[in-house]
Every structure is written in structure tokens, then in C-alpha cells.
Design a protein around this motif. Structure first.
Motif, PDB file in Angstrom:
ATOM      1  N   VAL A 146      -3.437  14.294   2.643  1.00 49.23           N
ATOM      2  CA  VAL A 146      -3.636  14.108   4.440  1.00 49.23           C
ATOM      3  C   VAL A 146      -2.267  14.281   4.789  1.00 49.23           C
ATOM      4  N   LEU A 147      -1.892  14.560   6.348  1.00 46.00           N
ATOM      5  CA  LEU A 147      -1.525  15.562   6.632  1.00 46.00           C
ATOM      6  C   LEU A 147      -1.404  15.080   8.524  1.00 46.00           C
ATOM      7  N   GLU A 148      -0.448  14.437   8.512  1.00 48.65           N
ATOM      8  CA  GLU A 148      -0.555  14.547  10.710  1.00 48.65           C
ATOM      9  C   GLU A 148      -0.654  16.261  10.711  1.00 48.65           C
ATOM     10  N   HIS A 149      -1.657  16.177  12.438  1.00 47.42           N
ATOM     11  CA  HIS A 149      -1.816  17.620  12.783  1.00 47.42           C
ATOM     12  C   HIS A 149      -0.740  17.659  14.198  1.00 47.42           C
ATOM     13  N   ILE A 150      -0.080  18.780  13.884  1.00 51.45           N
ATOM     14  CA  ILE A 150       1.262  18.678  14.923  1.00 51.45           C
ATOM     15  C   ILE A 150       0.255  19.426  15.809  1.00 51.45           C
ATOM     16  N   GLU A 151       0.517  18.403  17.451  1.00 47.45           N
ATOM     17  CA  GLU A 151       0.101  18.870  18.149  1.00 47.45           C
ATOM     18  C   GLU A 151       0.851  20.312  19.084  1.00 47.45           C
ATOM     19  N   GLY A 152      -0.392  21.484  19.634  1.00 49.33           N
ATOM     20  CA  GLY A 152       0.508  22.338  20.700  1.00 49.33           C
ATOM     21  C   GLY A 152      -0.236  23.832  19.855  1.00 49.33           C
ATOM     22  N   GLU A 153       0.261  24.838  19.947  1.00 50.04           N
ATOM     23  CA  GLU A 153      -0.543  26.061  19.904  1.00 50.04           C
ATOM     24  C   GLU A 153       0.126  26.948  19.231  1.00 50.04           C
ATOM     25  N   SER A 154      -0.490  27.999  18.449  1.00 52.45           N
ATOM     26  CA  SER A 154       0.363  28.888  17.728  1.00 52.45           C
ATOM     27  C   SER A 154       0.999  29.722  18.576  1.00 52.45           C
ATOM     28  N   LEU A 155       2.206  29.965  17.516  1.00 49.74           N
ATOM     29  CA  LEU A 155       2.994  31.078  18.892  1.00 49.74           C
ATOM     30  C   LEU A 155       1.879  32.561  18.436  1.00 49.74           C
ATOM     31  N   ALA A 156       1.080  33.072  17.326  1.00 52.11           N
ATOM     32  CA  ALA A 156       0.099  34.101  17.340  1.00 52.11           C
ATOM     33  C   ALA A 156      -1.246  33.855  18.531  1.00 52.11           C
ATOM     34  N   THR A 157      -1.207  32.492  18.960  1.00 52.55           N
ATOM     35  CA  THR A 157      -2.149  32.043  19.988  1.00 52.55           C
ATOM     36  C   THR A 157      -0.751  32.708  21.593  1.00 52.55           C
ATOM     37  N   LEU A 158      -0.425  32.546  21.492  1.00 54.53           N
ATOM     38  CA  LEU A 158       0.936  32.640  22.815  1.00 54.53           C
ATOM     39  C   LEU A 158       1.379  33.852  22.597  1.00 54.53           C
ATOM     40  N   LEU A 159       1.388  34.348  21.608  1.00 52.38           N
ATOM     41  CA  LEU A 159       1.642  36.028  21.538  1.00 52.38           C
ATOM     42  C   LEU A 159       0.123  36.951  22.379  1.00 52.38           C
ATOM     43  N   LYS A 160      -0.672  36.026  21.907  1.00 52.45           N
ATOM     44  CA  LYS A 160      -2.270  37.115  22.426  1.00 52.45           C
ATOM     45  C   LYS A 160      -2.118  37.053  24.151  1.00 52.45           C
ATOM     46  N   ARG A 161      -2.253  35.533  24.250  1.00 55.50           N
ATOM     47  CA  ARG A 161      -2.626  34.949  25.672  1.00 55.50           C
ATOM     48  C   ARG A 161      -1.380  36.128  26.459  1.00 55.50           C
ATOM     49  N   GLN A 162       0.055  36.217  25.773  1.00 48.51           N
ATOM     50  CA  GLN A 162       1.476  36.534  26.694  1.00 48.51           C
ATOM     51  C   GLN A 162       0.880  38.069  27.125  1.00 48.51           C
ATOM     52  N   GLY A 163       0.213  38.742  25.526  1.00 51.21           N
ATOM     53  CA  GLY A 163       0.008  40.332  25.451  1.00 51.21           C
ATOM     54  C   GLY A 163       1.416  41.462  25.569  1.00 51.21           C
ATOM     55  N   GLY A 164       2.114  40.707  25.101  1.00 52.38           N
ATOM     56  CA  GLY A 164       3.608  41.120  25.250  1.00 52.38           C
ATOM     57  C   GLY A 164       4.635  40.668  24.560  1.00 52.38           C
ATOM     58  N   ALA A 165       5.992  41.211  25.028  1.00 52.84           N
ATOM     59  CA  ALA A 165       7.035  40.388  24.805  1.00 52.84           C
ATOM     60  C   ALA A 165       7.149  38.642  25.137  1.00 52.84           C
ATOM     61  N   LEU A 166       7.811  38.481  24.490  1.00 53.97           N
ATOM     62  CA  LEU A 166       8.331  36.996  25.097  1.00 53.97           C
ATOM     63  C   LEU A 166       9.624  37.019  25.266  1.00 53.97           C
ATOM     64  N   PRO A 167      10.544  36.196  26.206  1.00 54.46           N
ATOM     65  CA  PRO A 167      11.575  35.638  26.966  1.00 54.46           C
ATOM     66  C   PRO A 167      12.473  35.753  25.089  1.00 54.46           C
ATOM     67  N   GLU A 168      13.559  36.543  25.191  1.00 51.90           N
ATOM     68  CA  GLU A 168      14.224  36.592  24.509  1.00 51.90           C
ATOM     69  C   GLU A 168      14.965  34.943  24.234  1.00 51.90           C
ATOM     70  N   ARG A 169      15.665  34.984  25.155  1.00 51.28           N
ATOM     71  CA  ARG A 169      16.493  33.238  25.300  1.00 51.28           C
ATOM     72  C   ARG A 169      15.183  32.426  24.890  1.00 51.28           C
TER      73      ARG A 169
END
Length: 904
Positions: A146-169
């Protein structure tokens, strides 16, 4: 007793539920805990427990709520569940069941392995960014961690919602943190290897400041179980069965590369990661250098350890300019995509003023904006008070736009790729009827760059007089007139490849010609609400498909980073499916609808809520082609030729094969007969012809382009001329899809393939093919000329007038008509919007066509309304063929399939 799985209330049998068997085991019943196994070394036989959603395990403590998807190379290590800890205020946890490797059979060995796992997870979990170990137990023959569930969203989900490149910084900071996590794993003895670092296993915190790495393997991961597994983020050595810490460095770099470029490796060739700056010019050279080293195919050439990569990320982050945070005044408008039409009028005028002084300097621009805030007519909006924050926002947006224009200029100068309102000239290639006209366009572009709009207009007027068929010059001329008139406007971007390739030139020139006709019609008849004018920008991706992402990124940057001062409401493009796939997610990230005129791959269906197309997809076209082959041509046996590396060719060939088989005919798909688009030569096609003869096929189906059709038809013609007695070769026909429908098959244009078509017109008469539009559709459907669209009369007046040489006065073809419809359907959607004229509102209006009281749009190519996947519903498809005439070969319309006219 109430069963925790199925809820059945009854006495247990053999320790388990009588209905579903939950809890039943062989031998003695009762709890058997990990601690007992570890301490006693018992060899008591256990039966693996099968669990499902809703089960409660650990004596009623954990309720399983959702099964999680583990990385491919951990599929054999057990399962993972999201669960609720009922004893700690319903805290969410992750529970991993353990499936042991082959050969681990005794309980002692299993207990020792689980103890070792628990120690690893406990030590690693002490570092921020890894899930903490919470519990270890055994129940019903299965071990659980049993492990801690880390809250947040996957980078894959974030990329899909963004639909393109994310800020380099932002991504650079994520890369630094992930390197730190990999360093923790590498420092273990022996080193721990994750083996599946990718956007799905990277979790981004809700405040976007931290990242975590989940799904650590229970055992050292192996190579993917099947050859079908996408290499995507996996290092080359992993697919060969070898894994080491450097494999995680590769996976991390592939993930960062995807994030800063929007280039999804799942849709590309294995281990192919183009230089980041080629895909996104906004990426810094330092970031590109880091990724280049970490993505080396050779393990020895990558970073020796993640700490060294972390140092480079740290140095990169330190090199960024300081971020100055500014507070936004409540009510300040920060996204022009959310403005209503009145505000759009005001900002459009402001943008016009900015354009006039674009090259005069930022200070002059800001001064003009401030002055305009005081002197704009009171009839547009009530006179506002001076808003210092808004003025600062204007300056920041203009600074961002100037930076973007600098990047676009560098890209144009380097490889001809760019986004143009007249500052760049793309169509400078052979085939224009007046060579002097090209120089006039270039001079106009230079005047535009200097801010001399009057001179630019004069030069463009001369250019269009010299060549009335040049749609690019006409669009730029119309755009500048809009700026000079200080009229409010919105913008549609045309995404096209303009290069020396004859096929690309045919499509690009037809697209720009119809683009101008649509622009003129919209502005003349005031088809946009509130008197808005239509401005068109041309986004050229050039000859390399890899540059489509760069061209699309320019659009996204103008909208997202530069405040959408161009008021872009939609994008039309690109002509080919592979290009559209590269652009789709990037454009969607700007919340703009992308309407394709001709991209037909089924892989595009339903991939984005912002993607639409006015042409039918390949499965629809393939079904029609199959019916034509079997029912019209009477073919019982058909040789299917495809390019297995091309998205369009593969999906069209698959759809055709399925249709033919459903009609009880035979489709022969022999890999020896496959070809490469635009590459396979006339001589290379001889082997396929021999195969056709050997199989005595009735027809050859070619899932290719016009170049391929010309060469294959000529190869069959050569074979027939070598064997004039063969009636079989004399009558062997070729059937293809919409990619064949260009003037090249009539010998139009330059180059060796056009020469072949001109010299062997009888060979081209073997060709029949489908298209999505034809000028003769309305007549074939018995619709009177006075009820036909104005498009045909406008085309004739502009491109077939007495000022146009007869050789250049061609009828509108498939690409021209569909490009016009793609633009006009966006305009139709804009007219349906009440309130905010945003990209999202346009998208919603497009999706509403044909629903409720909203009628479908009647396009020149037929009725247009969209299904939930962005595809047109039962869109008309035409069947065409090459026929001889007194003036040489012509393309003749044979039939129309699908719904063409809107009823009523």
C-alpha cells in the motif's frame, strides 16, 4: 455475513461467499498475514485472490475504487488499484498486488522478496516526489503493498489538455526535479531502475510547482512483452532486453522533449526525436543541447548519471530572465478569445494601429494605444477611464508579438517556413504566368516590413494585374486594405505547404485562390456579425512535414503568448493527414478549431474536440471505392497497392479492402507490391504489374497520390506497348482515391511526371478515382444554374476573365472547392455565435450544425454537418475518370455518392 464484493447476505461456504466465491480458499480458512509468513517461513499453500472494483480487503480496511494502468513492462508484475482507506477518513491510497516471477514458489521466498520490496519503497518514499510506503499485508494468498496516492494530474493529461508545447521554463524545472528523483534511484545498491519514465508516470501537483514519479516497478522491468509495444519513450536497449540507469535518462529526455515541442513520439518513428528547436523555435539552444545528449542512441554517449543532467537543468534555469509578477486589475481583459463582438471591434482597431507602427518601435506603439484609448468614437463603447494595468498589458502583448515575429522571420529566412500577412512571400516558384509578378510581391513584402503600407498596396495592385490568378498576392492586398481602413476584423489562418513540389504547388495555389474568393465574398456581403471584416494569414510549412509543428506553433504563440492581437478564430489546413496530425494538438492548445479540407485518415477521427473536416474520412471513401470497384467496374479480384509508411495510404487501403470483402470480392494485399509515395519509379512498378498478370486481377487499386498514379499508369502502358497482342494489358484499369485528383494527371505543371502525363495521355485514361468535390456536381444533380452557388461565377470573373491567359484559366478543382467550404463553414459558425466570438464558441457552433433548429451548412461540395468525431455526416463523394476530348485529356465526373443538397 454480507459479502464485501457482491453484497450477498448469507453464510459463507468454505470461508467464502456462496454467490461470487470471494474469500474462498483451499485448506484452512482464516487470516494469514505477511508478518506470519516472514517470521515462520510457513509453506502453507495459498490460492491467489481475484479482486474487482468495490471489493474490501485487509479485513474491511481498503475499498478498491478503480484499477490503474501500469506501464507495459510491468504488466506481469501484478495489478494496481486506487483505493479508499476506510480507517483514515477515506484517504485515497494505491494498492499494488504482487505477481511473482516464474520460479518463485515457496512462501519463504515470496516473503523475502516482499520484505525486500517493502524496504526499497520505504527508503525511496522518504524523498519528496516518490509515494510513501503505508502498509504491507497478505490476504487470501496474495501479497499487497500500500502506497501513498500522490495528488495531482499526470503530465500526459496536462499535455493532452494543452494540446501542444508547454512553457520551457516550467518544463526545465520539472526536468531538474525528475533528475533529482532518478539520482535517488541510481544511488541505491544495486541501482533501482524505473524503466517507464514517460508523461503517464510523471504527476504534476495542482499548483504546478512540483512533480512526482509513480509506478516504481516491483521487480527489475523487462523488455515489452510483445513487438507491438510502442517504443515511444523507451530507450533502444530496453527493446533489446537490456535495461540500466541510462535507460531512465533517455525516458526522461523523451518526456521533456515531448513537453517542450508538443511532438508526441507515440505517433512517430521509433527513436526519432528531431532537434527541439526545429519543432519549436521558442526552445532555447541550451535546452536543445541537454535533450540531444540525453537522447543519444548509444548508452555511453548519454549523461553518465542523472546528477550531471540535473546540473545542466539547474544552469539553464538560472539563465532565464527574472520573472516580474504583475497583479491584474479585476475585470481586465487578458484573453482576446473571450471578447464579445463589440470589444473585438475596439481591440481590432487598436491592433490596426499597432500594425501601422509595428516596425517603428514599442514606445510609439504604446503611445498610439494610449491615445486611441482617449479618442476612439463614443459610439463603439462608453468612454472608459484610463487603466494603467491595461496599458501595461497592451505593451506586454506587443512585446511578445514582436518577439514572435522575430522568431518567425528567422524561420522564414532559414527554411521558408513562417506565418505571413504580407511580410513574407512564399509562392515564388515556377509556373506563374508572369515572372515579373513575383518580384513585385517581394518588393511589397519589403515595404510591409518597413511599415510602408501604401507602397505595399501599390506594388500588390501591380502584381495582381500582372497575374490575376495569384491568390497569395490578392490575400495580402485585401489584408492591408483592412488595416488601412481601420476596420474591425477577425482572422482565419490557412495552413499549407508551399514548395517546389508540383503537387504541393497545385494544392497551395488552389487553396489560396479560393481563400481570396471566400475573403472577398465575406467582406463584400458583410457575412460576419457587427461589420467585422475577414483577414487571412498564410502559414507555410514548406516541403518538410516536420516543419508543420513549427508553423502551427507560430499560430499558438500568437494566440497564447501574444494575446491574440490578430483575433484568430480558426485555422484551415493542412492538406495531408500526416501534416494535420502534426498540427492538430498544437492548434487545439490555443482553443482554436482546426478545419481540414482534405486530410482523410481515420486516425484523425475523434482525436480532438477542436478538429473538424469537410471531407469524408478514408473509411467512408474506402467504402465508396469498394462499391465502385465491384459494382461499377465488375471487379472480382483486385490488386491493392499501398505505401505502408503513410497514414493516408494505409487507412484508405484498409477501408477499401474491408469494403471489397464485404461485397464478396477478393482483395490481394501482397507486400511485394507495396510502394513508396512520390519515390517508386515507373520501372519499379513493373514487378507489381507482373503480379497483377499472374493473379489475373480485374483491377489495380492504388492508395497513393497523383505522382504515383502517373507512374503506375505509364508502367502499365509501357508493358502494353511491349506486348501489343495482350488485350488484358490494354484494358487493365487503375482505381484510386482523392490523392490522385490534381492537374498533374492531365500534364499540367512542370517536372518529369507532368511530361509523362503529356506525352502518354492514353496511359492516363486508365485512371479513375474519387474526390470530395467537383464543379460539375450541381449540374449532374440537375440543379438549375441560377440556384447554384455564387462561387462558380466569382471564380470565373476573377480567374477566367479576359485578363487571364487561356492556359491558366482552369476550372475550380477538388482542393479549391474544399478550401473554400472549410473557410465558409467557419464563417457560418461565427454568424451563429451570440456573445463572445471565441475559438471555443466557433468550435461549439460548428458542432451544432444540423442539430435542433440549426440547419446544416450547404457547401459548394455538398451538405456539411459534423458527427461527434468531427467527421462530416454522409458527405458527398464524387467518382471521376480521365477521358479523351478534342483538346486533350479531361477529368470527367461519373457519379455522386452521399447526401449532396440540404433538404428544403
Amino acid at each position: 455475513m454480507v459479502c464485501p464484493r457482491c453484497g450477498f447476505n448469507g453464510e459463507p461456504v468454505q470461508g467464502g461467499c456462496i454467490r461470487c466465491g470471494y474469500g474462498r480458499q483451499s485448506g484452512n480458512s482464516g487470516a494469514y498475514h505477511l508478518a506470519n509468513a516472514m517470521s515462520s517461513g510457513s509453506s502453507k499453500p495459498l490460492v491467489m485472490q481475484s479482486v474487482m472494483r468495490g471489493d474490501v480487503i485487509r479485513q474491511g480496511r481498503y475499498r478498491l475504487t478503480e484499477q490503474l494502468v501500469l506501464p507495459d513492462n510491468q504488466q506481469d508484475q501484478g495489478t494496481a488499484w486506487l483505493a479508499t482507506d476506510l480507517q483514515t477518513n477515506n484517504r485515497r491510497v494505491v494498492i499494488r498486488s504482487v505477481a511473482f516471477p516464474e520460479g518463485v514458489t515457496t512462501q519463504t521466498n515470496k516473503a523475502q522478496l516482499v520484505r525486500s520490496m517493502a524496504e526499497r519503497f520505504s527508503e525511496v518514499g522518504q524523498h519528496l516526489g516518490f509515494p510513501a510506503l503505508l502498509d504491507v499485508f497478505e490476504e487470501q494468498g496474495t501479497y499487497y503493498i500500500v502506497l501513498e496516492h500522490i495528488e495531482g494530474e499526470s503530465l500526459a493529461t496536462l499535455l493532452k489538455r494543452q494540446g501542444g508545447a508547454l512553457p520551457e521554463r516550467t518544463i526545465a524545472e520539472y526536468g531538474r526535479q525528475l533528475c533529482e528523483l532518478l539520482s535517488v534511484l541510481a544511488a541505491r545498491q544495486p541501482a533501482l531502475i524505473h524503466g517507464a519514465v514517460n508523461p503517464d508516470t510523471v504527476i504534476v501537483s495542482f499548483d504546478r510547482r512540483r512533480v512526482a514519479l509513480i509506478h516504481l516497478p516491483l521487480f527489475t522491468p523487462k523488455a515489452p512483452a510483445t513487438s507491438k509495444t510502442s517504443s515511444s519513450y523507451l530507450a533502444p536497449e530496453q527493446l533489446r532486453g537490456t535495461i540500466e540507469p541510462a535507460s531512465d535518462i533517455y525516458g526522461l529526455a523523451a518526456t521533456i522533449h515531448h513537453a517542450v515541442t508538443g511532438y508526441d513520439p507515440n505517433e512517430r518513428l521509433a527513436f526519432f526525436h528531431p532537434p527541439a528547436r526545429r519543432l519549436n523555435p521558442a526552445v532555447t539552444p541550451e535546452m536543445e543541447t541537454i535533450l540531444s545528449q540525453a537522447l543519444r542512441l548509444s548508452v555511453q554517449q548519454r549523461y553518465a548519471n542523472p546528477s550531471l543532467m540535473q546540473q545542466d537543468f539547474t544552469a539553464l534555469i538560472a539563465s532565464y530572465p527574472a520573472v516580474v509578477e504583475t497583479k491584474q486589475t479585476p475585470g481586465t481583459l487578458s484573453n482576446t478569445l473571450q471578447l464579445d463582438s463589440k470589444e473585438l471591434r475596439r481591440l481590432s482597431q487598436r491592433r490596426t494601429m499597432i500594425n501601422l507602427g509595428l516596425y517603428g518601435g514599442i514606445s510609439l506603439i504604446i503611445l498610439l494605444v494610449v491615445l486611441f484609448a482617449f479618442i476612439r468614437p463614443s459610439t463603439l463603447l462608453p468612454t472608459p477611464t484610463v487603466n494603467v494595468a491595461a496599458t501595461a498589458t497592451v505593451g506586454a502583448e506587443q512585446t511578445a508579438l514582436n518577439k514572435e515575429i522575430t522568431l518567425e522571420t528567422q524561420s522564414y529566412q532559414k527554411n521558408g517556413v513562417g506565418l505571413s500577412d504580407g511580410r513574407f512571400v512564399f509562392d515564388t516558384f515556377a509556373g506563374r504566368p508572369n515572372a515579373a509578378e513575383v518580384n513585385l510581391k517581394k518588393q511589397a513584402a519589403q515595404a510591409m516590413q518597413k511599415g510602408d503600407l501604401s507602397s505595399a498596396v501599390n506594388l500588390l495592385n501591380q502584381a495582381t494585374s500582372a497575374d490575376p490568378t495569384d491568390g497569395e498576392a490578392q490575400i495580402y492586398n485585401a489584408d492591408i486594405h483592412i488595416l488601412q481602413s481601420n476596420a474591425p476584423y477577425v482572422t482565419i489562418v490557412l495552413g499549407i505547404p508551399i514548395d517546389s513540389n508540383s503537387t504541393d504547388l497545385f494544392i497551395a495555389r488552389a487553396t489560396m485562390a479560393s481563400g481570396y474568393l471566400a475573403q472577398r465574398e465575406v467582406n463584400t456581403h458583410k457575412l460576419l456579425p457587427d461589420g467585422l471584416q475577414l483577414r487571412i494569414l498564410i502559414d507555410n510549412s514548406g516541403s518538410n512535414n516536420g516543419n508543420v509543428g513549427v508553423a502551427a506553433q507560430f499560430v499558438q504563440n500568437r494566440v497564447v503568448q501574444a494575446g491574440n492581437l490578430d483575433h484568430i478564430i480558426g485555422v484551415v489546413g493542412w492538406p495531408y493527414s500526416s501534416e494535420t496530425i502534426n498540427a492538430r494538438d498544437i492548434i487545439a492548445a490555443a482553443h482554436l478549431p482546426l478545419v481540414s479540407a482534405t486530410a482523410s485518415s481515420v486516425k484523425l477521427s475523434g482525436t480532438s474536440p477542436y478538429f473538424f473536416r469537410v471531407n469524408p474520412p478514408d473509411d467512408s471513401q474506402g467504402k465508396t471505392l469498394g462499391a465502385v470497384a465491384v459494382q461499377q467496374f465488375g471487379a472480382k479480384k483486385i490488386l491493392v497497392m499501398r505505401d505502408p509508411t503513410d497514414t493516408y495510404s494505409g487507412s484508405l487501403a484498409d477501408a477499401f479492402t474491408t469494403s471489397v470483402k464485404a461485397l464478396h470480392a477478393t482483395a490481394i494485399n501482397n507486400p511485394a507490391d507495396f510502394f513508396t509515395e512520390k519515390t517508386t519509379t515507373v520501372a519499379d512498378y513493373r514487378a507489381a504489374i507482373h503480379d497483377a498478370i499472374a493473379n489475373n486481377v480485374d483491377l489495380i487499386f492504388l492508395a497513393g497520390l497523383d505522382v504515383d498514379a502517373v507512374r503506375l499508369a505509364n508502367a502499365i502502358g509501357d508493358a502494353s506497348r511491349l506486348d501489343p497482342a495482350s488485350t488484358y494489358l490494354q484494358h487493365l484499369r487503375i482505381l484510386g482515391g482523392d490523392g490522385i485528383d490534381t492537374g498533374l494527371i492531365l500534364g499540367q505543371g512542370e517536372g518529369p511526371d507532368a511530361v509523362i502525363a503529356r506525352n502518354f495521355p492514353q496511359d492516363m485514361q486508365r485512371l479513375s478515382f474519387t474526390a470530395f468535390a467537383d464543379a460539375g456536381e450541381w449540374t449532374l444533380e440537375h440543379i438549375p444554374q441560377n440556384q447554384q452557388p455564387d462561387y462558380f461565377a466569382n471564380w470565373s470573373n476573377v480567374y477566367q476573365s479576359s485578363a487571364v491567359a487561356e492556359d491558366n484559366a482552369a476550372d475550380p478543382g477538388n482542393n479549391a472547392i474544399l478550401a473554400y467550404d472549410a473557410i465558409r463553414v467557419i464563417i457560418n459558425a461565427a454568424a451563429l455565435v451570440h456573445g463572445n466570438l471565441s475559438g471555443t464558441a466557433i468550435r461549439d457552433a460548428l458542432a451544432s450544425l444540423g442539430k435542433g433548429n440549426i440547419p446544416p451548412y450547404q457547401g459548394v461540395s455538398g451538405r456539411i454537418l459534423f458527427d461527434a468525431q468531427g467527421n462530416p455526416i454522409d458527405k458527398a463523394v464524387v467518382v471521376l475518370g480521365v477521358q479523351a476530348s478534342s483538346n486533350g485529356n479531361v477529368i470527367a465526373l461519373q457519379q455522386v455518392a452521399g447526401v449532396f443538397k440540404v433538404s428544403g
